[in-house]
Design a protein around this motif. Sequence first.
Motif, PDB file in Angstrom:
ATOM      1  N   ASP A 448     120.440  12.054 -17.050  1.00 24.10           N
ATOM      2  CA  ASP A 448     121.153  11.862 -18.306  1.00 24.10           C
ATOM      3  C   ASP A 448     122.010  10.606 -18.306  1.00 24.10           C
ATOM      4  OD1 ASP A 448     121.853  12.994 -20.947  1.00 24.10           O
ATOM      5  OD2 ASP A 448     123.869  13.145 -20.095  1.00 24.10           O
ATOM      6  N   GLU A 715     122.743  18.194 -15.759  1.00 20.46           N
ATOM      7  CA  GLU A 715     122.615  19.453 -15.028  1.00 20.46           C
ATOM      8  C   GLU A 715     122.650  19.266 -13.518  1.00 20.46           C
ATOM      9  OE1 GLU A 715     119.655  22.530 -16.285  1.00 20.46           O
ATOM     10  OE2 GLU A 715     118.712  22.102 -14.337  1.00 20.46           O
ATOM     11  N   SER A 720     128.053  21.340 -11.599  1.00 25.06           N
ATOM     12  CA  SER A 720     127.542  21.863 -12.866  1.00 25.06           C
ATOM     13  C   SER A 720     127.509  23.387 -12.850  1.00 25.06           C
ATOM     14  CB  SER A 720     126.135  21.321 -13.146  1.00 25.06           C
ATOM     15  OG  SER A 720     125.167  21.973 -12.349  1.00 25.06           O
ATOM     16  N   GLU A 721     127.493  23.961 -14.028  1.00 23.87           N
ATOM     17  CA  GLU A 721     127.486  25.419 -14.148  1.00 23.87           C
ATOM     18  C   GLU A 721     126.247  26.029 -13.515  1.00 23.87           C
ATOM     19  OE1 GLU A 721     127.944  26.491 -18.200  1.00 23.87           O
ATOM     20  OE2 GLU A 721     129.933  25.576 -18.427  1.00 23.87           O
ATOM     21  N   GLN A 722     125.153  25.288 -13.496  1.00 21.47           N
ATOM     22  CA  GLN A 722     123.894  25.813 -13.007  1.00 21.47           C
ATOM     23  C   GLN A 722     123.759  25.743 -11.490  1.00 21.47           C
ATOM     24  OE1 GLN A 722     121.204  27.131 -15.017  1.00 21.47           O
ATOM     25  NE2 GLN A 722     122.948  27.232 -16.409  1.00 21.47           N
ATOM     26  N   HIS A 723     124.606  24.945 -10.825  1.00 22.60           N
ATOM     27  CA  HIS A 723     124.354  24.643  -9.412  1.00 22.60           C
ATOM     28  C   HIS A 723     124.492  25.860  -8.505  1.00 22.60           C
ATOM     29  CE1 HIS A 723     125.034  22.829  -5.385  1.00 22.60           C
ATOM     30  NE2 HIS A 723     124.092  22.004  -5.807  1.00 22.60           N
ATOM     31  N   ASN A 780     113.950  28.378 -12.690  1.00 23.47           N
ATOM     32  CA  ASN A 780     115.271  28.246 -13.294  1.00 23.47           C
ATOM     33  C   ASN A 780     115.223  28.950 -14.652  1.00 23.47           C
ATOM     34  OD1 ASN A 780     113.977  26.408 -15.037  1.00 23.47           O
ATOM     35  ND2 ASN A 780     114.796  24.606 -13.973  1.00 23.47           N
ATOM     36  N   ASN A 821     113.903  19.330 -17.740  1.00 21.24           N
ATOM     37  CA  ASN A 821     115.033  19.414 -18.667  1.00 21.24           C
ATOM     38  C   ASN A 821     114.772  18.592 -19.933  1.00 21.24           C
ATOM     39  OD1 ASN A 821     117.601  19.529 -19.807  1.00 21.24           O
ATOM     40  ND2 ASN A 821     118.651  19.221 -17.869  1.00 21.24           N
ATOM     41  N   HIS A 823     117.102  18.116 -22.402  1.00 17.74           N
ATOM     42  CA  HIS A 823     118.397  17.819 -23.034  1.00 17.74           C
ATOM     43  C   HIS A 823     118.312  16.512 -23.826  1.00 17.74           C
ATOM     44  CE1 HIS A 823     122.629  16.934 -23.575  1.00 17.74           C
ATOM     45  NE2 HIS A 823     122.505  15.831 -22.862  1.00 17.74           N
ATOM     46  N   ASP A 835     116.694  15.505 -14.039  1.00 19.52           N
ATOM     47  CA  ASP A 835     118.011  16.099 -14.195  1.00 19.52           C
ATOM     48  C   ASP A 835     117.847  17.625 -14.230  1.00 19.52           C
ATOM     49  OD1 ASP A 835     120.686  16.506 -14.687  1.00 19.52           O
ATOM     50  OD2 ASP A 835     120.820  14.914 -16.182  1.00 19.52           O
ATOM     51  N   THR A 836     117.345  18.166 -13.113  1.00 22.73           N
ATOM     52  CA  THR A 836     116.864  19.545 -13.067  1.00 22.73           C
ATOM     53  C   THR A 836     117.295  20.220 -11.769  1.00 22.73           C
ATOM     54  OG1 THR A 836     114.924  19.034 -14.431  1.00 22.73           O
ATOM     55  CG2 THR A 836     114.757  20.961 -13.006  1.00 22.73           C
TER      56      THR A 836
END
Length: 848
Positions: A448, A715, A720-723, A780, A821, A823, A835-836
């Motif tokens: 991103d 991401e 990040s929230e996903q990590h 994911n 991703n 986004h 960015d995944t």
Amino acid sequence: MSELNVPVKGISRRSFLKTTAAVAGAAAVSGATMTALAATDEETATDDEHEVVCVCGCNCQGNCSMVATVREGKMVNIRSNENLPYPAYERICMRGFSHANRMYDFNRVLYPMKRKTWSLEEPHVENRGSDEWERLSWDEATQLVADTLTYNTENYGVRSNCVLVSAGNSFAAYGGLIAGLGFANAFGFQGLDVCLDYGDLVGIGEVTGSGWDFNQRNMAGDYRFAKTILVWDTNPPNSQPHSWHFCMEAKDAGANLVVIDPTYTIAAQQATKWVPIKPGTDPALGMAMLNVIIDNEWYDLDFMRDKTCAPLLVREDNGHFLRATDFGEEGPAQLPEYPFFGTLLLQGVKAGKVPTLEESAHYVVWDADKDAWGLINEVANPAMEGSFEVEGVKVTTAWSLFKEHMADCTPEWAADITEVPADTIVELARMYAQDAPSTIYAGYHLYDNCEEMGMTWACLAALTGNIGKRGASIGHLGKSKPTINMAGLAFPAGLKGLNDELPWLHLPEVLETGKLKGEDFPVRLLYNIGANPVGSYAAQRKTIEEVLPKIPCIVTNDMEFSETCEYSDIVLPCAHYFEYDWIQASSHTPFLYMANKVADPIGEAKEDVEIFRAIAERMDNEAAKAFYAKSNEEMMRMVVDTEKGEPVGINLDNLKEKGVLADRDENWIHWEEQRWPTGSGRLEFYVENPGARINIGKPIDKDFYHMPTYHTPFEAYDESEQHEKYPLYHYCERTRWHLHTQYNHAPVLRELDPEPYLRMNPVDAEPRGIVEGDYVEAYNDRGHCVCKVKFDMGVRPGMVSSPKGWHRGAYVSGSYQELTNDHLNLLHMNTSFDDTLVEVRKYEGEVK
């Protein structure tokens, strides 16, 4: 109409592998192998055998000129063309060697087809992917497409017909991609932007003024003259093998060949230095290099004074450069809100418009000798630093603002982010600035923050003068061809009424809301031309399950039965680019090519221009009919027979006679005149009015984008929230066996690379109970894919890698593109595939 069962539809992994293996074994019988079938002496040659000069048209941009052997009407062998104006560009790769496989592939589309339960009145979109197919005649197929386009135009507006054009067939000056763009523009249909590989171009283009056009670097042969080459975010031995030898020649001559990459690639193995970097953090490394160059005064002050925006004065009130015209009755200049939007081809036109000194004379600097303001062309010694007041307006030099902005981007700051040691960052900065001339061999930073990557590369060049010189350039591809004119083919109806393209990444929102830029915007048809959005674009499951079902009709021109064909309603077979005459004129090499027809199309395949001609005949648009009434040769002459070309002997007759014509120097230097198509004619490392790549009616934070400012990926970063849920960085690697989703079924390549895999470091596999050769599931929130795991110590711990391009049917389940991703970044609007984040576990299900 008759029913037609397509063998590849719904193909399983086992069927996929068995079929490709069977084709490989039968290749010699079918005439699909290569050198083994070539006539080696006079005894084996026949009267039915001859050679044809042709061109590889795929989107690696190598444009390899080749010679095909044709026997009894079939292409049986391919080799590189030794008769080139510059022998250094004679190359061929494994993909090029496999063209006979592709031409006679079991997966070729042979006939026009319609999905059995689809009709204009009752599309039954729920049956896509599982329906049977009906074979159509060409008259039936083109009439059906024409009727659908006409119905949508009359009831929903011409722009309800959306056309997605990409480079899955020839990347051409006549034919292929340019033909698809011309078809959309001839009727005024809505163009779709592919959102692929444009992100860092935006950043580079803001500094150089080239917009987001691929209009940036010197010719590949110029790599040989660099003393330092930074191979950044790319692995050319796989993705662009035709250019890599130039880098190796530079290394052999003593150059620093540095590879910056998280993984230990083939390029890294051959480099003088490998810099393993944390995925997605590359802009921070570049910004720290800028900091080091500034701190050590390794910049080229004279170049900056004369060729960049460094001495220009920036207004405190609006962030724009001060112009003498600001003090007139109209006040400060009103800059375009979206200075970079428009189609890619229009960006190419814009990139050629460099202002004269007179046109840029109104820019204001501070005269250090007179301690007063003056005009840029009249002040011999402009102040490079400082803040001043001009006619009541507070201003600061762009160089002062830049130095202040980069002050916090220290090597220590970047080391924490990138995991590249601070002393390594200092050494990279020193190499690039002092072991010059230096070239940045740029890849596509698919995160991103890609626009900041491109802008940082351009700023490095601007501060050190490593641009527009022998051995010094940045970016992707060179300038568009100087003598040809593709405008007549790309814009048959002219530029009047031309629409902004609709970014593919914005399409889901438009389909959900039915609006674009606040106005009603129904999408009734998607026409894919050389495009495979199901196979090539991110978030594949979302595309299949949420995006495509909202579109009543999907038409696809393709030579192979791709994943997009599987989810289409009408499929039209287009010819392989060895099955018709076309012209190649990409800027990656210093040549124009006559791409001669090698053999007749198989089945009922037609070249795209013929398909569009047949559709146009059945529609009520006299201007479009008049355009398509031109013969193919007349269209070619529109491109090649120009006033600029004639003095240097470039015309269609000469091109046909010689096959390949040189249209510029072997080692051509871009921007050698040291003027750029910015407003000031200078490199602008301070961007006064940042703009979105395409206007979709959504504002961006302009203050954030004036200068390189680090931001994390969307991401793929530790915080990040996903990590916590998905701790592994997932990367899509380009291999030598695929070109995007092309070459999927070529037997010779499948023998060498039989199935997809997930590359993984054993350090990450062990705690997950995974051993070499296990089937694993990467997953994911967007989807999953199941395939074998391949251990590789060259893959960075905490990271896994999938080879790009594999057909969905080759996986046990899912696909690597389900993970990626989609986004939408409002500035660059580029797909950030890498960015995944994913997690990986051992697969316990059945492998069929």
